[in-house]
Design a protein around this motif. Structure first.
Motif, short mmCIF file in Angstrom:
data_model
loop_
_atom_site.label_atom_id
_atom_site.label_comp_id
_atom_site.label_asym_id
_atom_site.label_seq_id
_atom_site.Cartn_x
_atom_site.Cartn_y
_atom_site.Cartn_z
N MET A 1 -7.14 -42.14 12.62
CA MET A 1 -7.54 -42.57 11.28
C MET A 1 -6.36 -42.43 10.34
N SER A 2 -6.08 -43.45 9.55
CA SER A 2 -4.98 -43.40 8.60
C SER A 2 -5.30 -42.43 7.46
N ASP A 3 -4.22 -41.96 6.77
CA ASP A 3 -4.43 -41.05 5.64
C ASP A 3 -5.27 -41.70 4.55
N ASP A 4 -4.99 -43.01 4.29
CA ASP A 4 -5.74 -43.70 3.25
C ASP A 4 -7.23 -43.76 3.58
N ALA A 5 -7.54 -44.05 4.84
CA ALA A 5 -8.94 -44.12 5.24
C ALA A 5 -9.59 -42.74 5.18
N ALA A 6 -8.83 -41.70 5.58
CA ALA A 6 -9.38 -40.35 5.57
C ALA A 6 -9.71 -39.89 4.15
N LEU A 7 -8.87 -40.29 3.21
CA LEU A 7 -9.10 -39.87 1.82
C LEU A 7 -10.39 -40.44 1.25
N ASP A 8 -10.89 -41.53 1.85
CA ASP A 8 -12.12 -42.15 1.36
C ASP A 8 -13.37 -41.49 1.95
N LEU A 9 -13.20 -40.58 2.93
CA LEU A 9 -14.35 -39.93 3.55
C LEU A 9 -15.05 -39.03 2.54
N ARG A 10 -16.37 -38.92 2.69
CA ARG A 10 -17.16 -38.05 1.82
C ARG A 10 -16.85 -36.59 2.11
N ALA A 11 -16.71 -35.79 1.06
CA ALA A 11 -16.50 -34.35 1.20
C ALA A 11 -17.84 -33.63 1.29
N SER A 12 -17.86 -32.53 2.02
CA SER A 12 -19.07 -31.74 2.17
C SER A 12 -19.05 -30.57 1.19
N ASP A 13 -20.18 -29.85 1.10
CA ASP A 13 -20.23 -28.64 0.29
C ASP A 13 -19.21 -27.62 0.77
N ALA A 14 -19.04 -27.52 2.10
CA ALA A 14 -18.07 -26.57 2.65
C ALA A 14 -16.65 -26.94 2.24
N ASP A 15 -16.33 -28.24 2.20
CA ASP A 15 -14.99 -28.66 1.75
C ASP A 15 -14.75 -28.27 0.31
N ARG A 16 -15.76 -28.51 -0.54
CA ARG A 16 -15.61 -28.16 -1.95
C ARG A 16 -15.45 -26.65 -2.12
N GLU A 17 -16.19 -25.89 -1.31
CA GLU A 17 -16.11 -24.43 -1.43
C GLU A 17 -14.74 -23.92 -0.96
N LEU A 60 -0.34 -26.19 -4.40
CA LEU A 60 -0.61 -24.78 -4.11
C LEU A 60 -0.41 -24.51 -2.62
N PRO A 61 0.05 -23.30 -2.26
CA PRO A 61 0.21 -22.95 -0.84
C PRO A 61 -1.14 -22.61 -0.24
N ALA A 62 -1.75 -23.57 0.43
CA ALA A 62 -3.09 -23.36 0.98
C ALA A 62 -3.22 -24.05 2.31
N ALA A 63 -3.66 -23.32 3.31
CA ALA A 63 -3.86 -23.91 4.63
C ALA A 63 -5.30 -24.33 4.78
N GLY A 64 -5.52 -25.44 5.48
CA GLY A 64 -6.87 -25.87 5.80
C GLY A 64 -7.58 -26.59 4.69
N VAL A 65 -6.84 -27.01 3.62
CA VAL A 65 -7.46 -27.73 2.53
C VAL A 65 -7.20 -29.20 2.72
N PRO A 66 -8.18 -30.10 2.48
CA PRO A 66 -7.97 -31.51 2.68
C PRO A 66 -6.76 -32.02 1.93
N SER A 67 -5.83 -32.66 2.63
CA SER A 67 -4.66 -33.27 2.02
C SER A 67 -4.06 -34.26 3.00
N PRO A 68 -3.26 -35.24 2.53
CA PRO A 68 -2.69 -36.22 3.44
C PRO A 68 -1.81 -35.60 4.49
N SER A 69 -1.20 -34.42 4.21
CA SER A 69 -0.30 -33.80 5.17
C SER A 69 -1.02 -32.94 6.18
N ALA A 70 -2.34 -32.84 6.08
CA ALA A 70 -3.11 -32.02 7.01
C ALA A 70 -4.24 -32.83 7.61
N PRO A 71 -3.93 -33.75 8.53
CA PRO A 71 -4.97 -34.64 9.06
C PRO A 71 -6.06 -33.90 9.80
N VAL A 72 -5.76 -32.68 10.31
CA VAL A 72 -6.79 -31.94 11.02
C VAL A 72 -7.98 -31.66 10.12
#
Length: 241
Positions: A1-17, A60-72
């Motif tokens: 999945m491309s970064d642009d397509a991934a950015l359009d995915l819906r975020a969950s409550d867990a992502d926001r938290e 910010l220095p944060a691991a595991g937060v949705p961003s284009p550089s962290a496709p996982v």
């Protein structure tokens, strides 16, 4: 999945938290001031997609937060739709029963409640937490048999609960009324038998909602403090004239 397509995915409550937790850490470390923190936190809880969340922690220095550089971060379970309609999925359940004999069981987090779920507790106990669950049908039945043991069922406010169980030297607890049933919410029927044991039903808010209310109360407290400070400053200026 491309970064642009991934950015359009819906975020969950867990992502926001997760984003909110990173922002709190940044505030504690002095990376954000209070105004920046409150602005970003409000945007995080209002975000609907990864694309709206990503800019909030990009600097910010944060691991595991949705961003284009962290496709996982975009490898998620299927995204729910909005409201209850997205949580009533049809099909079967991820778990159809549970047994506790001199032991315990629990079902919590993201799971699918089947149309009929059966559980048995003998000198043991179990917990069924439906607050983050999906539902296989608009009406589901949870059949509980508790013999010298107990089962606790947890639902969020707005879910209709019907208790039809029978207690013999034991009991089935009816949940307290927390207001009207949400439109489209599932109906949970709790049946079965409690012999020298009990089946309890409790209403609790989801973790993300509790956190949102906590942050809202904190912001209101800060606003009141700022108003008092401004009033004191105005009084000092008035006395100095």
């Amino acid at each position: 999945m491309s970064d642009d397509a991934a950015l359009d995915l819906r975020a969950s409550d867990a992502d926001r938290e997760r984003v909110a937790e990173v922002l709190r850490d940044a505030l504690a470390e002095g990376r954000l001031d209070m105004d920046e923190f409150e602005e970003r936190l409000e945007a995080a809880y209002a975000a609907r997609t990864y694309g709206e969340l990503a800019p909030l922690t990009r600097d910010l220095p944060a691991a595991g937060v949705p961003s284009p550089s962290a496709p996982v971060s975009f490898v998620k379970e299927p995204v729910r739709g909005e409201g209850w309609a997205g949580r009533i999925t049809g099909g079967g359940g991820s778990s159809t029963g549970a047994v506790a004999i001199l032991s315990g069981f629990e079902r919590k987090g993201r799971w699918t409640v089947p149309k009929r779920f059966s559980c048995f507790a003998f000198m043991g106990g179990g917990e069924l937490d439906l607050r983050e669950a999906d539902f296989a049908d608009r009406e589901v039945e949870i059949s509980c048999v508790a013999i010298m043991g107990g089962v606790q069922v947890i639902v969020e406010p707005g879910v209709e609960v019907v208790v039809r169980g029978v207690g013999i030297m034991g009991g089935f607890e009816h949940p307290r009324d927390d207001g009207p049933v949400d439109p489209g919410a599932p109906r949970v029927v709790i049946s079965g038998l409690a012999f020298w044991g009990g089946v309890g039903v409790e209403r609790k808010l989801r973790r993300a909602e509790r956190q949102r209310l906590k942050e809202q109360r904190r912001r209101e407290k800060l606003d009141r403090h700022a108003e008092r400070q401004e009033l004191r400053r105005a009084r000092r200026e008035e006395r100095g004239r």
